[in-house]
Design an enzyme around this catalytic site. Sequence first.
Site, short mmCIF file in Angstrom:
data_model
loop_
_atom_site.label_atom_id
_atom_site.label_comp_id
_atom_site.label_asym_id
_atom_site.label_seq_id
_atom_site.Cartn_x
_atom_site.Cartn_y
_atom_site.Cartn_z
N LEU A 41 -70.18 -29.59 5.55
CA LEU A 41 -69.91 -30.29 6.79
C LEU A 41 -68.78 -29.57 7.49
O LEU A 41 -67.87 -29.04 6.83
CB LEU A 41 -69.49 -31.75 6.53
CG LEU A 41 -70.53 -32.70 5.91
CD1 LEU A 41 -69.88 -34.05 5.63
CD2 LEU A 41 -71.73 -32.87 6.84
N ASP A 42 -68.81 -29.53 8.81
CA ASP A 42 -67.71 -28.92 9.55
C ASP A 42 -66.39 -29.59 9.18
O ASP A 42 -66.37 -30.76 8.79
CB ASP A 42 -67.93 -29.09 11.07
CG ASP A 42 -69.13 -28.33 11.57
OD1 ASP A 42 -69.61 -27.43 10.85
OD2 ASP A 42 -69.58 -28.64 12.68
N ARG A 43 -65.33 -28.87 9.39
CA ARG A 43 -63.99 -29.38 9.05
C ARG A 43 -63.72 -30.75 9.67
O ARG A 43 -63.22 -31.66 9.02
CB ARG A 43 -62.94 -28.37 9.51
CG ARG A 43 -61.52 -28.73 9.12
CD ARG A 43 -60.56 -27.61 9.51
NE ARG A 43 -59.27 -27.74 8.84
CZ ARG A 43 -58.41 -26.75 8.70
NH1 ARG A 43 -58.69 -25.55 9.17
NH2 ARG A 43 -57.26 -26.93 8.08
#
Length: 231
Positions: free
Chosen positions: A53-55
Amino acid sequence: MLEILYRDEHIIAINKPSGLLVHKSFYAGEADTYAIQELRNQIGQKVFPVHRLDRKTSGVLLFTLDKDTLRIMSDRFASREVEKKYIAILRGWAKEEETIDYDLVNENEVKQNAITYYHLLQKSEIELPFLKHQTSRYCLVEATPETGRFHQLRKHFKHILHPILGCRKHGCNKQNKLWLQTFGINKMTLHAHQLIFNHPITNEKMMLNATVDEEFKRVGDILNFDLSAYS
């Protein structure tokens, strides 16, 4: 402590907080902590991330506890046997439903097919002047990416001119600045709320759900969205 959503001898899933990197990445930059090491330290054994997942994206993040199970789950993600559902708050009022079929260029400048289906959940219009408008419109959608490209949802919603609220790189920075100045909020409102798959060993159908954090709820309160199904 990370919130553990599910754990057995083969897999473990957490509700990843916004702002936490999954692992070291050239594209995401450096950080003091990573989900992979935090979870390893918390449970006292090695973990292997199945996806990312993106940051700034929160929500369901799945790991395996051994490499054999990792291979099984990686194959299932690659063959699109895993369903990922996200909720997002977008600028403007999107269509009731839409399939976005728009190719994206990856980190290595290679064009890849990318498909996202979404449907509208709720709409809001608040007295927040923006440019020539006296009010601002937003909507809550549920999105299901059929492919798993880098920043896919963020890029796809930008493409249809309904960027995710709080997204910097692929969003509307004028809106983001307005929310920061008016409400003190700069959160990216993208949350992976559900992961559906068959267990890699038992083949039992799994449906893992992750609740939204307090900052997401705060945005929802401002917009009068009912987030009880995700809280």
